[in-house]
Write an enzyme that holds these catalytic residues in place. Sequence first.
Site, PDB file in Angstrom:
ATOM      1  N   CYS A   1       0.853  -1.190   0.000  1.00  0.00           N
ATOM      2  CA  CYS A   1       0.000   0.000   0.000  1.00  0.00           C
ATOM      3  C   CYS A   1       0.886   1.236   0.000  1.00  0.00           C
ATOM      4  O   CYS A   1       1.877   1.300   0.745  1.00  0.00           O
ATOM      5  CB  CYS A   1      -0.898  -0.005   1.235  1.00  0.00           C
TER       6      CYS A   1
ATOM      7  N   HIS B   1      -9.136  -3.507  -2.292  1.00  0.00           N
ATOM      8  CA  HIS B   1      -8.158  -2.706  -1.545  1.00  0.00           C
ATOM      9  C   HIS B   1      -8.569  -1.227  -1.536  1.00  0.00           C
ATOM     10  O   HIS B   1      -8.576  -0.585  -0.481  1.00  0.00           O
ATOM     11  CB  HIS B   1      -6.779  -2.883  -2.191  1.00  0.00           C
ATOM     12  N   GLU B   2      -8.914  -0.696  -2.713  1.00  0.00           N
ATOM     13  CA  GLU B   2      -9.233   0.729  -2.785  1.00  0.00           C
ATOM     14  C   GLU B   2     -10.574   1.047  -2.131  1.00  0.00           C
ATOM     15  O   GLU B   2     -10.713   2.075  -1.457  1.00  0.00           O
ATOM     16  CB  GLU B   2      -9.218   1.195  -4.242  1.00  0.00           C
TER      17      GLU B   2
ATOM     18  N   HIS C   1     -10.204   1.326   1.569  1.00  0.00           N
ATOM     19  CA  HIS C   1      -9.685   2.631   2.011  1.00  0.00           C
ATOM     20  C   HIS C   1     -10.830   3.601   2.299  1.00  0.00           C
ATOM     21  O   HIS C   1     -10.743   4.412   3.238  1.00  0.00           O
ATOM     22  CB  HIS C   1      -8.788   3.251   0.935  1.00  0.00           C
TER      23      HIS C   1
END
Length: 214
Positions: free
Chosen positions: A126, A168-169, A172
């Site tokens: 990351c 993953h995004e 966030h």
Amino acid sequence: MATPRNHVPLAEQVEELLAAGGPLPIVAAGDPVLRRGTERFDGQLDPALLARFIEALRFTMHEAPGVGLAAPQVGVPLRIAVIEDPAPVPEEVRLARGRVPQPFRVLVNPAYEPVGTARAAFFEGCLSVPGWQAVVARHAQVRLTGQDEHGGTVDEVFSGWPARIVQHETDHLDGVLYLDRAELRSLSSNQAMAQRWTQPTPEGAAQALGFDLP
């Protein structure tokens, strides 16, 4: 008395960021903006400012370099992320990880849900946790819903490495870092990765470091 940054209108925050020019500063783990979650995008930025912000996110992602970047990673708690992956990897890596090229995409108000029960585990890093990687077991296939930068509907199934990127995004945007989902016994510095764990799959690391794979 100065106004706390989290009370400054988002449009003003973005204008200040863009005024500096160049790639945007990437926020590192430990900054509360990465943990607070985000506001759903609902016109907080006018179309021209939104377009400038998206282009700055894209430029910053390329310069880092990375294959995805979420607005909180540059300090903006807005539900927007960008992804792009040219996937310049050897054939054996492509086959093992399902890593195929992804064009530049803007994800606005994204959410995902698993498709099936299969999970895949690979090392992941990351931009907000520089210098480290760890194995994360994620859904092998997900359905992503949301909008694009023009307000068009996104409803698409992603598999393999692209599924990992969108998970993953989107995480966030919910205040979740990949380390929250990682097998911490796998945590490796970039130096250790280069010296020991460049194989297409993490089986060797699992045996040597003592963790389980799905």
